[in-house]
Design an enzyme around this catalytic site. Structure first.
Site, PDB file in Angstrom:
ATOM      1  N   ASP A  74      20.074 -15.217 -36.924  1.00 50.28           N
ATOM      2  CA  ASP A  74      19.286 -15.611 -35.784  1.00 50.28           C
ATOM      3  C   ASP A  74      18.966 -14.477 -34.966  1.00 50.28           C
ATOM      4  O   ASP A  74      19.859 -13.674 -34.790  1.00 50.28           O
ATOM      5  CB  ASP A  74      19.788 -16.851 -35.244  1.00 50.28           C
ATOM      6  CG  ASP A  74      18.959 -17.284 -34.194  1.00 50.28           C
ATOM      7  OD1 ASP A  74      17.638 -17.507 -33.993  1.00 50.28           O
ATOM      8  OD2 ASP A  74      19.462 -17.504 -32.908  1.00 50.28           O
ATOM      9  N   LEU A  75      17.839 -14.407 -34.048  1.00 50.42           N
ATOM     10  CA  LEU A  75      17.654 -13.255 -33.306  1.00 50.42           C
ATOM     11  C   LEU A  75      18.290 -13.670 -31.717  1.00 50.42           C
ATOM     12  O   LEU A  75      19.278 -13.321 -31.217  1.00 50.42           O
ATOM     13  CB  LEU A  75      16.304 -12.901 -33.164  1.00 50.42           C
ATOM     14  CG  LEU A  75      16.089 -11.851 -32.344  1.00 50.42           C
ATOM     15  CD1 LEU A  75      16.711 -10.323 -32.481  1.00 50.42           C
ATOM     16  CD2 LEU A  75      14.319 -11.493 -31.963  1.00 50.42           C
ATOM     17  N   ASP A  76      17.435 -14.588 -30.967  1.00 51.69           N
ATOM     18  CA  ASP A  76      17.694 -15.196 -29.751  1.00 51.69           C
ATOM     19  C   ASP A  76      18.888 -15.498 -29.717  1.00 51.69           C
ATOM     20  O   ASP A  76      19.183 -16.810 -30.341  1.00 51.69           O
ATOM     21  CB  ASP A  76      16.623 -16.064 -29.273  1.00 51.69           C
ATOM     22  CG  ASP A  76      15.228 -15.282 -29.399  1.00 51.69           C
ATOM     23  OD1 ASP A  76      15.081 -13.995 -28.933  1.00 51.69           O
ATOM     24  OD2 ASP A  76      14.168 -16.169 -29.611  1.00 51.69           O
TER      25      ASP A  76
ATOM     26  N   THR B  42      18.123 -12.927 -25.432  1.00 48.75           N
ATOM     27  CA  THR B  42      16.987 -13.493 -24.892  1.00 48.75           C
ATOM     28  C   THR B  42      16.844 -15.121 -24.693  1.00 48.75           C
ATOM     29  O   THR B  42      15.802 -15.168 -23.958  1.00 48.75           O
ATOM     30  CB  THR B  42      15.920 -13.125 -26.025  1.00 48.75           C
ATOM     31  OG1 THR B  42      16.381 -13.300 -27.447  1.00 48.75           O
ATOM     32  CG2 THR B  42      15.376 -11.743 -25.857  1.00 48.75           C
TER      33      THR B  42
ATOM     34  N   LYS C  35      16.728 -24.273 -27.997  1.00 43.80           N
ATOM     35  CA  LYS C  35      17.099 -23.185 -28.755  1.00 43.80           C
ATOM     36  C   LYS C  35      16.898 -23.499 -30.057  1.00 43.80           C
ATOM     37  O   LYS C  35      16.910 -24.375 -30.707  1.00 43.80           O
ATOM     38  CB  LYS C  35      18.699 -22.783 -28.649  1.00 43.80           C
ATOM     39  CG  LYS C  35      19.152 -22.449 -26.923  1.00 43.80           C
ATOM     40  CD  LYS C  35      20.483 -21.894 -27.170  1.00 43.80           C
ATOM     41  CE  LYS C  35      20.619 -21.263 -25.698  1.00 43.80           C
ATOM     42  NZ  LYS C  35      22.218 -20.949 -25.410  1.00 43.80           N
ATOM     43  N   GLY C  36      16.140 -22.386 -30.715  1.00 41.44           N
ATOM     44  CA  GLY C  36      15.689 -22.239 -32.005  1.00 41.44           C
ATOM     45  C   GLY C  36      14.477 -23.285 -32.286  1.00 41.44           C
ATOM     46  O   GLY C  36      13.983 -23.451 -33.558  1.00 41.44           O
TER      47      GLY C  36
ATOM     48  N   ARG D  73       7.565 -22.477 -30.141  1.00 42.32           N
ATOM     49  CA  ARG D  73       7.103 -22.691 -28.794  1.00 42.32           C
ATOM     50  C   ARG D  73       6.442 -23.711 -28.641  1.00 42.32           C
ATOM     51  O   ARG D  73       6.465 -24.612 -27.419  1.00 42.32           O
ATOM     52  CB  ARG D  73       6.229 -21.154 -28.559  1.00 42.32           C
ATOM     53  CG  ARG D  73       5.845 -21.003 -27.239  1.00 42.32           C
ATOM     54  CD  ARG D  73       5.017 -19.672 -27.272  1.00 42.32           C
ATOM     55  NE  ARG D  73       5.471 -18.759 -28.062  1.00 42.32           N
ATOM     56  CZ  ARG D  73       4.627 -17.681 -28.394  1.00 42.32           C
ATOM     57  NH1 ARG D  73       3.299 -17.604 -28.200  1.00 42.32           N
ATOM     58  NH2 ARG D  73       5.266 -16.584 -29.164  1.00 42.32           N
TER      59      ARG D  73
ATOM     60  N   SER E  60      14.220 -15.823 -37.567  1.00 38.60           N
ATOM     61  CA  SER E  60      14.127 -16.170 -36.232  1.00 38.60           C
ATOM     62  C   SER E  60      12.999 -17.181 -36.106  1.00 38.60           C
ATOM     63  O   SER E  60      11.948 -17.011 -36.905  1.00 38.60           O
ATOM     64  CB  SER E  60      14.191 -15.123 -35.193  1.00 38.60           C
ATOM     65  OG  SER E  60      13.418 -15.403 -34.220  1.00 38.60           O
ATOM     66  N   ALA E  61      13.096 -18.157 -35.071  1.00 37.39           N
ATOM     67  CA  ALA E  61      11.779 -18.984 -34.996  1.00 37.39           C
ATOM     68  C   ALA E  61      10.580 -18.182 -34.131  1.00 37.39           C
ATOM     69  O   ALA E  61       9.772 -18.948 -33.859  1.00 37.39           O
ATOM     70  CB  ALA E  61      12.233 -20.452 -34.349  1.00 37.39           C
ATOM     71  N   SER E  62      11.126 -17.212 -33.498  1.00 40.99           N
ATOM     72  CA  SER E  62      10.302 -16.671 -32.737  1.00 40.99           C
ATOM     73  C   SER E  62       9.018 -15.450 -33.182  1.00 40.99           C
ATOM     74  O   SER E  62       9.427 -14.847 -33.830  1.00 40.99           O
ATOM     75  CB  SER E  62      11.069 -15.570 -31.717  1.00 40.99           C
ATOM     76  OG  SER E  62      10.314 -14.766 -30.747  1.00 40.99           O
TER      77      SER E  62
ATOM     78  N   ASN F 203       7.931 -13.541 -31.220  1.00 42.79           N
ATOM     79  CA  ASN F 203       8.030 -12.203 -30.684  1.00 42.79           C
ATOM     80  C   ASN F 203       9.486 -11.265 -31.314  1.00 42.79           C
ATOM     81  O   ASN F 203       9.595 -10.457 -30.839  1.00 42.79           O
ATOM     82  CB  ASN F 203       8.178 -12.343 -29.092  1.00 42.79           C
ATOM     83  CG  ASN F 203       7.405 -13.264 -28.348  1.00 42.79           C
ATOM     84  OD1 ASN F 203       5.890 -12.563 -28.302  1.00 42.79           O
ATOM     85  ND2 ASN F 203       7.596 -14.145 -27.954  1.00 42.79           N
TER      86      ASN F 203
ATOM     87  N   LYS G 208      12.978 -24.883 -37.537  1.00 45.13           N
ATOM     88  CA  LYS G 208      14.277 -25.156 -37.572  1.00 45.13           C
ATOM     89  C   LYS G 208      14.324 -26.856 -37.101  1.00 45.13           C
ATOM     90  O   LYS G 208      13.821 -27.039 -35.798  1.00 45.13           O
ATOM     91  CB  LYS G 208      15.439 -24.295 -36.641  1.00 45.13           C
ATOM     92  CG  LYS G 208      15.293 -23.006 -37.427  1.00 45.13           C
ATOM     93  CD  LYS G 208      16.067 -21.935 -36.415  1.00 45.13           C
ATOM     94  CE  LYS G 208      15.848 -20.558 -36.886  1.00 45.13           C
ATOM     95  NZ  LYS G 208      16.349 -19.598 -36.135  1.00 45.13           N
TER      96      LYS G 208
ATOM     97  N   GLU H 220      24.107 -18.402 -36.323  1.00 44.24           N
ATOM     98  CA  GLU H 220      23.064 -19.068 -35.527  1.00 44.24           C
ATOM     99  C   GLU H 220      23.911 -19.478 -34.268  1.00 44.24           C
ATOM    100  O   GLU H 220      24.882 -19.729 -34.203  1.00 44.24           O
ATOM    101  CB  GLU H 220      22.672 -20.475 -36.242  1.00 44.24           C
ATOM    102  CG  GLU H 220      21.208 -20.292 -36.597  1.00 44.24           C
ATOM    103  CD  GLU H 220      20.169 -20.385 -35.537  1.00 44.24           C
ATOM    104  OE1 GLU H 220      20.496 -20.570 -34.351  1.00 44.24           O
ATOM    105  OE2 GLU H 220      19.101 -20.068 -35.984  1.00 44.24           O
ATOM    106  N   ASP H 221      23.288 -19.484 -33.012  1.00 44.50           N
ATOM    107  CA  ASP H 221      23.765 -20.150 -31.882  1.00 44.50           C
ATOM    108  C   ASP H 221      23.174 -21.345 -31.470  1.00 44.50           C
ATOM    109  O   ASP H 221      23.467 -21.798 -30.502  1.00 44.50           O
ATOM    110  CB  ASP H 221      23.359 -19.099 -30.685  1.00 44.50           C
ATOM    111  CG  ASP H 221      21.757 -19.169 -30.403  1.00 44.50           C
ATOM    112  OD1 ASP H 221      20.892 -19.169 -31.265  1.00 44.50           O
ATOM    113  OD2 ASP H 221      21.604 -19.032 -29.203  1.00 44.50           O
TER     114      ASP H 221
HETATM  115  P1  B16 Z   1       8.459 -17.648 -29.177  1.00 43.41           P
HETATM  116  P2  B16 Z   1      15.457 -17.942 -32.437  1.00 43.41           P
HETATM  117  C1  B16 Z   1      13.721 -18.886 -30.722  1.00 43.41           C
HETATM  118  O1  B16 Z   1      14.364 -18.011 -31.564  1.00 43.41           O
HETATM  119  C2  B16 Z   1      14.602 -19.445 -29.601  1.00 43.41           C
HETATM  120  O2  B16 Z   1      15.637 -19.673 -29.748  1.00 43.41           O
HETATM  121  C3  B16 Z   1      13.531 -20.330 -28.683  1.00 43.41           C
HETATM  122  O3  B16 Z   1      14.111 -20.718 -27.750  1.00 43.41           O
HETATM  123  C4  B16 Z   1      12.079 -20.159 -28.734  1.00 43.41           C
HETATM  124  O4  B16 Z   1      11.415 -21.178 -28.241  1.00 43.41           O
HETATM  125  C5  B16 Z   1      11.656 -19.901 -30.294  1.00 43.41           C
HETATM  126  O5  B16 Z   1      12.470 -18.736 -30.903  1.00 43.41           O
HETATM  127  C6  B16 Z   1      10.092 -19.599 -30.315  1.00 43.41           C
HETATM  128  O6  B16 Z   1      10.014 -18.236 -29.577  1.00 43.41           O
HETATM  129  O7  B16 Z   1       7.936 -18.300 -28.175  1.00 43.41           O
HETATM  130  O8  B16 Z   1       9.063 -16.117 -28.808  1.00 43.41           O
HETATM  131  O9  B16 Z   1       7.697 -17.480 -30.376  1.00 43.41           O
HETATM  132  O10 B16 Z   1      16.634 -18.400 -31.673  1.00 43.41           O
HETATM  133  O11 B16 Z   1      15.327 -18.694 -33.685  1.00 43.41           O
HETATM  134  O12 B16 Z   1      15.573 -16.312 -32.815  1.00 43.41           O
HETATM  135 MG    MG Z   2      18.796 -18.634 -31.502  1.00 41.96          MG
END
Ligand code: B16
Ligand code: MG
Length: 220
Positions: free
Chosen positions: A8-10, A16, A44-45, A48, A113-115, A117, A144, A168-169
């Protein structure tokens, strides 16, 4: 037999999570709602759009679909401002050394990652070329705790879930890993123990063979 690891990233590679929290809290202020760190844990995870829905529920606020898009864009622009000056110094302790151990052993590594970004962040911290596969919020349909992000990662690496460790966190991320029948390592506090096969506080000083031994897993 472990052949790959998905990170996982964040909150795992880089902290982040604190920037996501700051940006959501700022949005919450606009809704006249005091968003707590405890409530943030549950986001978390989470993607958006889904995170915004949960925040609106907590604040007891209803807005139009058009405004939801606007709020998501606003939160993201604040988040991007916060991560603008990130660099390699923000990679969490021990992560680079642990990735090097995996490379030495020819273990495949991916980001799950769910992000949306994720690539931006990986570029900022200088790790964009470290992973052979990157699956992020742009590449998956289901959030997730659905295992899609990790299943896609394993598929692209050509490994089976049982041969792949997910780090994963978040509770949601660990639930996703277990739902996909991956080996699930929680990164963080003991509150993750119910969701993971094992919990580690972080990567500092972590030896890959010791980690496998503690889970009774064999090396390649
Ligand atoms: P974004 P991960 C997740 O990343 C974050 O934990 C979560 O807080 C965030 O809302 C989600 O990504 C979406 O991120 O707004 O940048 O698309 O922990 O899965 O790496
Ligand atoms: Mg995370």
């Amino acid at each position: 037999m472990i052949r790959a690891c998905i990170f996982d990233l964040d909150g795992v590679i880089v902290d982040t999570a604190k920037y996501h929290y700051q940006a959501w809290r700022r949005l919450a202020w606009h809704l006249e709602y005091e968003f707590t760190e405890e409530e943030n844990e549950k986001l978390k995870g989470v993607s958006r759009t889904e995170s915004l829905e949960r925040l609106l529920d907590l604040a007891g606020v209803q807005i139009s679909e058009k405004d939801k898009k606007k709020y998501c864009a606003t939160k993201n622009s604040w988040y991007l401002q916060l991560v603008e000056n990130m660099d390699g110094s923000e990679i969490l302790p021990g992560v680079s050394e642990f990735l090097a151990q995996l490379k030495d052993r020819h273990i495949k590594i991916a980001i799950g990652s769910a992000s949306k970004n994720a690539r931006t962040i990986l570029k900022r911290i200088g790790l964009i070329d470290a992973f052979e596969v990157i699956v992020d919020g742009e590449g998956v349909k289901k959030s997730k705790p659905d295992p899609e992000v990790f299943l896609r990662g394993a598929e692209l690496m050509g490994t089976l879930p049982q041969e792949t460790i997910v780090f994963e966190d978040s509770e949601k991320g660990l639930m996703a890993a277990k739902a996909g029948t991956f080996v699930a390592v929680g990164v963080g506090g003991e509150n993750l123990a119910d969701f993971a096969d094992i919990v580690i506080p972080g990567f500092k000083g972590l030896e890959y063979p010791t980690l496998l031994e503690s889970m009774h897993l064999a090396q390649v």
